[in-house]
Scaffold this motif. Sequence first.
Motif, PDB file in Angstrom:
ATOM      1  N   ALA A 160       0.740  -1.306   0.017  1.00 30.82           N
ATOM      2  CA  ALA A 160       0.207  -0.058   0.076  1.00 30.82           C
ATOM      3  C   ALA A 160       0.862   1.165  -0.228  1.00 30.82           C
ATOM      4  CB  ALA A 160      -0.945   0.003   1.149  1.00 30.82           C
ATOM      5  N   GLY A 161       0.246   2.458  -0.610  1.00 34.30           N
ATOM      6  CA  GLY A 161       1.141   3.525  -0.645  1.00 34.30           C
ATOM      7  C   GLY A 161       0.192   4.749  -0.391  1.00 34.30           C
ATOM      8  N   PHE A 162       0.885   5.792   0.497  1.00 30.15           N
ATOM      9  CA  PHE A 162       0.137   6.827   0.833  1.00 30.15           C
ATOM     10  C   PHE A 162       0.930   7.972   0.047  1.00 30.15           C
ATOM     11  CE2 PHE A 162       0.193  10.825   3.092  1.00 30.15           C
ATOM     12  CZ  PHE A 162      -0.945  11.008   3.472  1.00 30.15           C
ATOM     13  N   HIS A 163       0.112   8.951  -0.561  1.00 26.13           N
ATOM     14  CA  HIS A 163       0.392  10.075  -1.212  1.00 26.13           C
ATOM     15  C   HIS A 163       0.057  11.380  -0.981  1.00 26.13           C
ATOM     16  CE1 HIS A 163       2.307   7.304  -4.507  1.00 26.13           C
ATOM     17  NE2 HIS A 163       1.422   6.349  -4.003  1.00 26.13           N
ATOM     18  N   CYS A 164       0.714  12.497  -0.847  1.00 24.74           N
ATOM     19  CA  CYS A 164       0.287  13.659  -0.228  1.00 24.74           C
ATOM     20  C   CYS A 164       1.052  14.868  -1.093  1.00 24.74           C
ATOM     21  CB  CYS A 164       0.114  13.650   1.034  1.00 24.74           C
ATOM     22  SG  CYS A 164      -0.535  15.329   1.701  1.00 24.74           S
ATOM     23  N   ALA A 165       0.339  15.631  -1.531  1.00 27.84           N
ATOM     24  CA  ALA A 165       0.931  16.763  -2.440  1.00 27.84           C
ATOM     25  C   ALA A 165       1.250  18.011  -1.721  1.00 27.84           C
ATOM     26  CB  ALA A 165       0.048  17.049  -3.852  1.00 27.84           C
TER      27      ALA A 165
END
Length: 510
Positions: A160-165
């Motif tokens: 699983a991956g978490f992405h935040c800009a």
Amino acid sequence: MELFEQIRREYEHGVGTIQGVARKLGVHRRLVREALTDAMPRPRKVAPRERPKLSAAVVFIDAILQGDRKAPRKQRHTAHRIWCRLRTELSQVTVAESTVRAYVRERKRELGLLASETFVPQSYGFGQEGQVDWYEAYAEIDGERQKVFIFCMRSMASGAGFHCAYRHASQQAFLEAHELAFAYFGGTFAVLRYDNLGSAVKKVLRGSQREKTERFIAFRSHWGFQAEFCTPGAGHEKGGVEVENGYFRRNHLVPVPQVDTLADLNALMLQRARDDERRVMAGRTQSIGAAMQLEREHLRPLAQEGFALARIGFPQVNASGCVKVLTNFYSVPAAVGSAVQANVYAAYVELWQQGRLLARHERCFGRQQKVLDLEHYLEVLMKKPGALAGSTPLEQWRAQGRWPASYDRFWAGLKQRQGKQEGTRAMIEVLMLGRAYGAPALQRALDAALEFGCSDVGAVHLLLRAETTAPRSRPEVVEIGGLHSYDRPLPTLANYDQLLSRRPSAEVVQ
């Protein structure tokens, strides 16, 4: 292969002679003898192809490649660069770039310049390791294409991956994104692996030793995980997150997303990460979401309180009513020379004094820029009204769309009615009303006043109060005939006349 089989079958069960087989199948007798000797055809010899145009440049190319053996790895010639030098230094040699590419690839392999490395597959237990990295992408934010920096944390066990800009890959954004990722996964990993990014590493020492930043050490201690750093230039040591970055960008950020704000972009990416939990990765039997549920039982529990993410400073207010925070200046409604507390977050800056929030600005990532709010200068402008028209805060409000055209029309009406100086003071009083009632309500009141043809501060104040005052409830409708129940006889004063008859006439009534 089929021809050899046919020759051998015809020889054994057909004609029976070499000459007869050759005549029947239309082949040479040598080929018949070769097929009878071995069922596998011999590999054919490929004649070397001559390169008449390249032969004039072979010596030049070989000299360049030999020199590259002593050059730094990232400053060696590419095939395209060699071809460009050929066009410049040996203009008489007209050779195609594809020909140069093929020859350079062959020679680099012979000289050992194309080093191939073997990687050993790794297995990870639940909650054991997560990998962290930044990558870049573009998004259409409020109609403008902007580059954003995306933080990614990937679980190596569940995938699983978490992405935040963020608009800038600052240390505050780096730490804030960690806490958001921990909340997404439901706990912290035992080990987090990084490259040598400046938010965590101050200096790369010998071997695996690193001089880390103080705030990262405090953050790591607060959340209770271990940090490991890759060898400089060896991105494959955190290949899991590198693959996740490319996969997410290709599959969820194509086409370029169109959003109104950065918060909308992060909400979009979070939803697509949730959708991705249904995916089953190659070589696995369960989905990413199912693996995440199993991994939550092995993660370390979250801390009861978050880490103090803000970077704190105590700048002094200068003569322009600003404080310098990092490399930029922010306005604050405080006395010149007094000290304020500046809390720097990933996206904004807060300015406090004696436990009271004085100002909050969107963080600027330029250098020597001024971020000003006109409301912070209204008291000063009441004493210096002539400075309003050409002030930088007013110019920034116009650029941000916080000064609509109705403000200018109302201001012009005030100056025409009261004069330039007094009219400007009246306009400043109107702007002060926006502190209590809000900018949207003030704009509606000004629009209504202009519609009525009125240019007066009192009228604007009245319209604002009327908008915020709760409307009176209408009384119930009563029939006229029903009011007779409230009829009463008129009072009489006859009893009071008796008092006048008993009083002597000669007496003076005081």
